[in-house]
Write an enzyme that holds these catalytic residues in place. Sequence first.
Site, PDB file in Angstrom:
ATOM      1  N   LYS A 197       0.852  -1.189   0.000  1.00  8.98           N
ATOM      2  CA  LYS A 197       0.000   0.000   0.000  1.00  8.98           C
ATOM      3  C   LYS A 197       0.888   1.239   0.000  1.00  8.98           C
ATOM      4  CE  LYS A 197      -2.034   2.826   2.676  1.00  8.98           C
ATOM      5  NZ  LYS A 197      -1.946   3.982   1.763  1.00  8.98           N
ATOM      6  N   GLU A 229       8.728  16.948  15.100  1.00  8.50           N
ATOM      7  CA  GLU A 229       9.214  16.825  13.725  1.00  8.50           C
ATOM      8  C   GLU A 229       8.661  17.985  12.888  1.00  8.50           C
ATOM      9  OE1 GLU A 229       7.938  13.242  11.587  1.00  8.50           O
ATOM     10  OE2 GLU A 229      10.020  12.936  10.983  1.00  8.50           O
ATOM     11  N   CYS A 238      12.905  11.543   6.725  1.00  2.00           N
ATOM     12  CA  CYS A 238      12.887  11.065   8.115  1.00  2.00           C
ATOM     13  C   CYS A 238      14.185  11.435   8.810  1.00  2.00           C
ATOM     14  CB  CYS A 238      12.669   9.564   8.155  1.00  2.00           C
ATOM     15  SG  CYS A 238      13.841   8.639   7.169  1.00  2.00           S
ATOM     16  N   GLU A 262       9.267   1.927  10.792  1.00  2.00           N
ATOM     17  CA  GLU A 262      10.296   2.943  10.509  1.00  2.00           C
ATOM     18  C   GLU A 262       9.584   4.292  10.593  1.00  2.00           C
ATOM     19  OE1 GLU A 262      13.459   2.357   9.947  1.00  2.00           O
ATOM     20  OE2 GLU A 262      13.489   0.219   9.533  1.00  2.00           O
TER      21      GLU A 262
END
Length: 434
Positions: free
Chosen positions: A133, A338, A240, A206
């Site tokens: 996906k 973040e 990331c 992750e």
Amino acid sequence: MSAAGAFARAAAAAPGWAARPLEERVAIIRRFGDLVERDRDRLAAILTDDMGKPITQSRNELAGVGPRVDYFVDAVPRVLRPTTVHDDGELVEQVGYEPLGVVANISAWNYPWFVGTNVQLPALLTGNAVLYKPSELVPRTGEAITELLHAAGVPEDVFVLVPGGPGAGAALVEQPVDGVFFTGSYATGRRIAEAVAGRMIRLQLELGGKDPIYVTDDVDLEPAAASLADGAFYNNGQSCCSVERIYVHEAVYEAFVEAFVAVVEGFVVGDPHDERTYLGPLARPEQLEVLEAQVADAVAKGAVVRTGGHRLADRPGAWFAPTVITGATNEMLVMREESFGPVIGIGVVASDDEAVALMNDTDYGLTAGVYTRDEQRARRLLARLDVGSAYWNCCDRVSPRLPWSGRHHSGIGATLGAAGILACVQPKAWHLRR
Ligand code: NAD
């Protein structure tokens, strides 16, 4: 096709795929690498259309698929070779590896080729069927990955595309899969961990990061500033492992900031299909509010916006000016949450110990780095950082040869390296008495 339908097809096809000789699967994955290389420009344009990544950076991402293919086709046979660990003539003990079965791969949009192939290549090579996906933000790239794997020879029921958004991902996780390999945010990763709790299946997450760098008092300022500005702003800060926080020793703080801001102000912001563009639009318009809130919070708490700090409203789409905030402290959102956009906070420290304490003061644990001329100083500092990847005089870097893993809210498990291959298999211990 429904998630249940996709699972049924993959479950039926998985044993046949696992039974094929490894050399056949290796040949297919090699062919996939060749097809990606052949179509690099076409695929890069699709990626740029999908999520606004500047075209040169899309080409770079595509160019990174070949080294992943090379690593995995070489390493999988080596890592999975059955080994005899004991043989006294009467008793033989051997270790072998078997695929998990059917795995779900739910993927992020920011580096869809990297985060996709990091899982898909070892999963397929080791004999698993994959339900893929892609992110709803990069649908055509998801289709392109699927088409090229099929064109290379992966049977259609062994690699099944499951398009859609969060609902499609949630439905996939509900299927009786043998493993879930997810790349995305901590919030979604946590939801997935809760959804599979109690099922005792392989779970790899992750997730995000708030990756810090420490610039010591002995650096070459201009190269360090250029390297770190690239690490913070490449892919519009939507990586990331983007540099998300910088701590600078007070002895070089002002000079570093000046050099850093000069680099950032030189970045070309523009049409992502233009070869000269370094920063395009953000992939997710919602992120504009996150960035604005971080800037406002930092300013309210005493920080200074040295450049940028606002949307670019003069063009269609979601644009934010590359932003450098100085005087940033760990009390500010910009140093805690973040950013995932073109915003960086820079703070000052008086010592190595203070830098280590501030770098470790986070919920995340993906990467961290130190810039210094002194390798021993760097090694000592990096050993004290609670992260999966440690950088000396480099940043925002992933290698297929090394395990890629996050700690704490940055995730569990590892992709890439031998660890990323072993993640796709289960060991079997053979006890053989003659
Ligand atoms: P996201 O969590 O919003 O979405 C990731 C994927 O999960 C998408 O495919 C989405 O459709 C799906 N999803 C959403 N809700 C779901 C649910 N309830 N159940 C199952 N699937 C669901 O993340 P994103 O915005 O696509 O990616 C950005 C995040 O990914 C950032 O935090 C970034 O740091 C992280 N990331 C981490 C790595 C790494 O290797 N550690 C690499 C790239 C990106």
